[in-house]
Design a protein around this motif. Sequence first.
Motif, PDB file in Angstrom:
ATOM      1  N   ASN A  59      82.298  35.712  95.588  1.00 12.59           N
ATOM      2  CA  ASN A  59      81.709  36.603  94.576  1.00 12.59           C
ATOM      3  C   ASN A  59      82.742  37.186  93.627  1.00 12.59           C
ATOM      4  O   ASN A  59      82.448  38.143  92.914  1.00 12.59           O
ATOM      5  N   GLN A  60      83.954  36.619  93.616  1.00 15.00           N
ATOM      6  CA  GLN A  60      85.040  37.317  92.921  1.00 15.00           C
ATOM      7  C   GLN A  60      84.790  37.526  91.425  1.00 15.00           C
ATOM      8  O   GLN A  60      85.321  38.456  90.835  1.00 15.00           O
ATOM      9  N   ASN A  61      83.973  36.679  90.819  1.00 12.90           N
ATOM     10  CA  ASN A  61      83.714  36.852  89.383  1.00 12.90           C
ATOM     11  C   ASN A  61      82.574  37.820  89.093  1.00 12.90           C
ATOM     12  O   ASN A  61      82.280  38.103  87.939  1.00 12.90           O
ATOM     13  N   ARG A  62      81.903  38.269  90.155  1.00 14.78           N
ATOM     14  CA  ARG A  62      80.760  39.162  89.930  1.00 14.78           C
ATOM     15  C   ARG A  62      80.683  40.258  90.987  1.00 14.78           C
ATOM     16  O   ARG A  62      79.645  40.887  91.167  1.00 14.78           O
ATOM     17  N   ILE A  63      81.809  40.480  91.672  1.00 19.25           N
ATOM     18  CA  ILE A  63      81.755  41.427  92.793  1.00 19.25           C
ATOM     19  C   ILE A  63      81.551  42.862  92.311  1.00 19.25           C
ATOM     20  O   ILE A  63      82.132  43.288  91.315  1.00 19.25           O
ATOM     21  N   LYS A  64      80.684  43.565  93.006  1.00 18.46           N
ATOM     22  CA  LYS A  64      80.428  44.992  92.746  1.00 18.46           C
ATOM     23  C   LYS A  64      80.410  45.706  94.094  1.00 18.46           C
ATOM     24  O   LYS A  64      80.189  45.057  95.125  1.00 18.46           O
ATOM     25  N   PRO A  65      80.578  47.018  94.090  1.00 18.54           N
ATOM     26  CA  PRO A  65      80.563  47.725  95.377  1.00 18.54           C
ATOM     27  C   PRO A  65      79.318  47.457  96.219  1.00 18.54           C
ATOM     28  O   PRO A  65      79.391  47.419  97.445  1.00 18.54           O
ATOM     29  N   TYR A  66      78.163  47.239  95.569  1.00 14.16           N
ATOM     30  CA  TYR A  66      76.944  47.040  96.372  1.00 14.16           C
ATOM     31  C   TYR A  66      77.051  45.795  97.265  1.00 14.16           C
ATOM     32  O   TYR A  66      76.458  45.732  98.339  1.00 14.16           O
ATOM     33  N   ILE A  71      89.952  46.747 103.641  1.00 13.91           N
ATOM     34  CA  ILE A  71      90.262  45.386 103.174  1.00 13.91           C
ATOM     35  C   ILE A  71      89.828  45.226 101.714  1.00 13.91           C
ATOM     36  O   ILE A  71      90.539  44.637 100.898  1.00 13.91           O
ATOM     37  N   CYS A  72      88.678  45.772 101.376  1.00  7.86           N
ATOM     38  CA  CYS A  72      88.169  45.647 100.005  1.00  7.86           C
ATOM     39  C   CYS A  72      89.049  46.405  99.015  1.00  7.86           C
ATOM     40  O   CYS A  72      89.331  45.918  97.922  1.00  7.86           O
ATOM     41  N   GLU A  73      89.492  47.590  99.412  1.00  6.98           N
ATOM     42  CA  GLU A  73      90.363  48.348  98.515  1.00  6.98           C
ATOM     43  C   GLU A  73      91.682  47.606  98.292  1.00  6.98           C
ATOM     44  O   GLU A  73      92.216  47.594  97.194  1.00  6.98           O
ATOM     45  N   ARG A  74      92.165  46.958  99.320  1.00 10.55           N
ATOM     46  CA  ARG A  74      93.396  46.180  99.177  1.00 10.55           C
ATOM     47  C   ARG A  74      93.190  44.972  98.267  1.00 10.55           C
ATOM     48  O   ARG A  74      94.150  44.447  97.712  1.00 10.55           O
ATOM     49  N   ALA A  75      91.948  44.535  98.153  1.00 14.15           N
ATOM     50  CA  ALA A  75      91.660  43.416  97.252  1.00 14.15           C
ATOM     51  C   ALA A  75      91.382  43.917  95.831  1.00 14.15           C
ATOM     52  O   ALA A  75      91.042  43.139  94.955  1.00 14.15           O
ATOM     53  N   GLY A  76      91.523  45.230  95.626  1.00 13.16           N
ATOM     54  CA  GLY A  76      91.363  45.777  94.286  1.00 13.16           C
ATOM     55  C   GLY A  76      89.959  46.249  93.964  1.00 13.16           C
ATOM     56  O   GLY A  76      89.652  46.550  92.809  1.00 13.16           O
ATOM     57  N   ILE A  77      89.089  46.311  94.977  1.00 17.48           N
ATOM     58  CA  ILE A  77      87.707  46.746  94.729  1.00 17.48           C
ATOM     59  C   ILE A  77      87.611  48.254  94.957  1.00 17.48           C
ATOM     60  O   ILE A  77      87.956  48.745  96.030  1.00 17.48           O
ATOM     61  N   ASN A  78      87.152  48.968  93.959  1.00 20.50           N
ATOM     62  CA  ASN A  78      86.973  50.413  94.090  1.00 20.50           C
ATOM     63  C   ASN A  78      85.751  50.694  94.940  1.00 20.50           C
ATOM     64  O   ASN A  78      84.625  50.407  94.540  1.00 20.50           O
ATOM     65  N   MET A  79      85.962  51.239  96.114  1.00 26.31           N
ATOM     66  CA  MET A  79      84.837  51.491  97.013  1.00 26.31           C
ATOM     67  C   MET A  79      84.280  52.897  96.802  1.00 26.31           C
ATOM     68  O   MET A  79      85.011  53.810  96.438  1.00 26.31           O
ATOM     69  N   PHE A 121      92.225  39.150  95.123  1.00 27.30           N
ATOM     70  CA  PHE A 121      92.617  40.195  94.180  1.00 27.30           C
ATOM     71  C   PHE A 121      91.610  40.203  93.045  1.00 27.30           C
ATOM     72  O   PHE A 121      91.545  39.273  92.238  1.00 27.30           O
ATOM     73  N   ILE A 122      90.829  41.247  93.025  1.00 29.59           N
ATOM     74  CA  ILE A 122      89.769  41.352  92.027  1.00 29.59           C
ATOM     75  C   ILE A 122      90.264  42.202  90.860  1.00 29.59           C
ATOM     76  O   ILE A 122      90.771  43.303  91.072  1.00 29.59           O
ATOM     77  N   GLU A 123      90.127  41.670  89.658  1.00 25.70           N
ATOM     78  CA  GLU A 123      90.615  42.425  88.495  1.00 25.70           C
ATOM     79  C   GLU A 123      89.666  43.575  88.170  1.00 25.70           C
ATOM     80  O   GLU A 123      90.069  44.671  87.868  1.00 25.70           O
TER      81      GLU A 123
END
Lengths: 468, 121
Positions: A161-168, A429-437, B119-121
Motif C-alpha cells: 500500500n506504499q503509494n496510498r497508505i493512510k493511518p486507517y 514499526i509504522c512510525e519508523r517507516a515514516g507513517i504518522n500514526m 519508507f513512506i514519503e
Amino acid sequence: MKKYSPALILFFVLISDFLIASDSGSVISETQTVHQLPDTLMVIPFILLLLMIATGPLFYKHFWEHNYPKIAISLGIVTVVYYLVFLKDAHSLLHTLTEYLSFIALLSSLFVASGGILIKVDKKSTPLLNVFFLAFGAIISNVIGTTGASMLLIRPFIKINQNRIKPYHIIFFIFIVSNIGGALTPIGDPPLFLGFLRGVPFFWVIENVWYIWIPAMILILALFFIVDSFNKGNEETKLQQTYSGKIEFKGLKNLIYLGIIILSVFIDPGVLSFVPSLAPFPIGIREIIMFLVVYISFKTADKEVLKANEFDFEPIKEVAYLFVGIFATMIPALQLIAHEASVLRDELNAGIFYWATGILSGLLDNAPTYLNFLSAAMGKYGLDINIKSEVQEFVIHDEIYLQAISVAAVFFGAITYIGNGPNFMVKSICERAGINMPSFFTYIFRYSIIILIPIFTIIWYIFFLGKG
Amino acid sequence: MKTIDEVIKAKTTGLYYGNRLIIPFQAHFLKVVIENEIITDFSSGSKGIIVNEEDDFTNLYFLDYKDLKNSLTKYESIKFVVVEKGKDIFNLKNHKKIAVYLEEKHKARIEETDADILFIE
C-alpha cells in the motif's frame, strides 16, 4: 533512547529476592491465599501511568520519550512497596511477575523470530486485495498468535500500500490482525490461552465464538473496503509503477523458530503433567525456551533480512518497560474489580460481563481482566477458577458467560494502543517507516469509538442482551 | 560541491559525532525519520533538528539525541526525503529517499533506499 536495563534488572532482583525469602519453599496456590484488599487510593499510580501513556507523546513528547522507562518503573515500585510493606502480600506480586515474564517472553520471542522473516509482495494494491490480506492475517493470527501475525504481515501490508497508505490502513490492521482475528483459538490471544491453561478445552473457543467472529469480521472488513475504495492514492506514482505479481519469502529458518514458540506455549505443567514446575521462580520451562529462541533466532538471522526489516529491539523494549509498570500498578485495580464483581455477581448478567470485561480489557491488559471476570462468573455457581475440573464444569454449565468474557477480552483489546501487546509494536514499526500514526486519544475517538463500538454494540444486542 | 547522485555513486561517506551528522552535499530536506520520530519541521525553531549548511556539506543536529551511535543499531538507518539543491522541489521525480547508516570510526554510509526498506514519503 537511554538504556535502563540495570534498573529493570534491579527491580526484578529486588522483588524476586523478597518473594523467595518470604515465600520460602512454599508452593504458590491462589486457593490457599487470602489477602487484604488494597486501598482504593492505590489505583492512582495505575491511572497516572495510563494518563501519561495517553498524554505524554502528545503534550510533553521529549520528556516522555526520555523518561518513560523511569516513570513506568517508579510507579510500579510504588505499588510493589505498598504490597510488600503495608499488605505484606508478596504472593500477588509474584503472581503478577510470573504473568509479566510469560507475557514478555511470548511477545519478545515472536517479535525477534518474525523480525528475521521478510515477505515481499509485489502486487498492485486494491481494496479487495487488502481485504483478502487482512482476512488472511485474521485467520493466521489463530495459528501463530496475534503478535506473530502482526509482526510477520505489517511490513508487507505497508509495502503493497506504499503509494496510498493512510493511518486507517494501520488502524484496521491493528483491529483485525492484532486483535479480533485471534479470537478463535487459545494460541490467538493471551487471555484465551490463560483460559486454556485453567481448563477451558482447546476447541471450545472456536466452537463457541466462530458465529460471533464471522459477522464481526465481515462488518469490519466491509467498512474497511468502503473506506479504502475512496482512497485513489497517488495517481502519478501509480502510473509509473509496474508489478511482477511475485511473492517472495526470505528467512525460512525463522519459521522453524516460530513453530518452536507456538509448540512451547503448551509446555506448561497445567497442560502436560510431565513438565516440571519451577515454582517459586517466576519463570517456567516455556519462558526459558522462548528467551532462548530470542537469542538464537537473533544470532542466526539473515543479516540482509534484518537490515531490510530495520530490525531494532526498541519496539519490544518500549512494550517491556511500559508493561512492567502497567502489570505492577494494575494489581490493586484488578483486585478491587474482582472483589466488586464477586460482591455483585448475582446481579451480573452476560451483557454486563461482556461490557465490563471489554472496557477494562481495552484499558488494562486483557489477560488478567479475562481471568478476574471468569473467576467472578464462576463464583455465581460457587465454582473455583483454580480447580481445573470446576472450570470444565462451568464451561458445560452455562457457556454464555465464558463466551461473553472471551469475545470481549479479545475484541476490546483493539480499542486502545495499550489493549493488546502487538498494538504498540505495530504503531512503532509504522512510525519508523515514516507513517504518522494517530495519538492515543485520536485512535480512540476517531477510530475505536466510531468503528468498533457500534459493531461491539450489535454483537452485544444479538448475542448477550438479557442473557444469563 | 558534490551532487547527491555523485555522493551515492562514489560511495562518499559522511561523518557523525555525538548528535551531529555531517553529510557531504546540500539539499532541501522534506522529511527525516530517526527511530520512530518523524521530523518535517526544518525551520529555525524546530525542536527535533537543526540544519546548518556549509559550503561543501550540511550539518544536522538531532536535538533529542545525545549520541546517535548509541541510539541506532547497525541494521537501522536515518532516513531522508531530500531534493537536490537547484532542482524543482515540486516535481516528485526529484524527491530522493536516502538512508544513512552509522559505521565505525565516525563514518556515515549514505545509500539510496532499496526496495526492501520501508519508507513512506
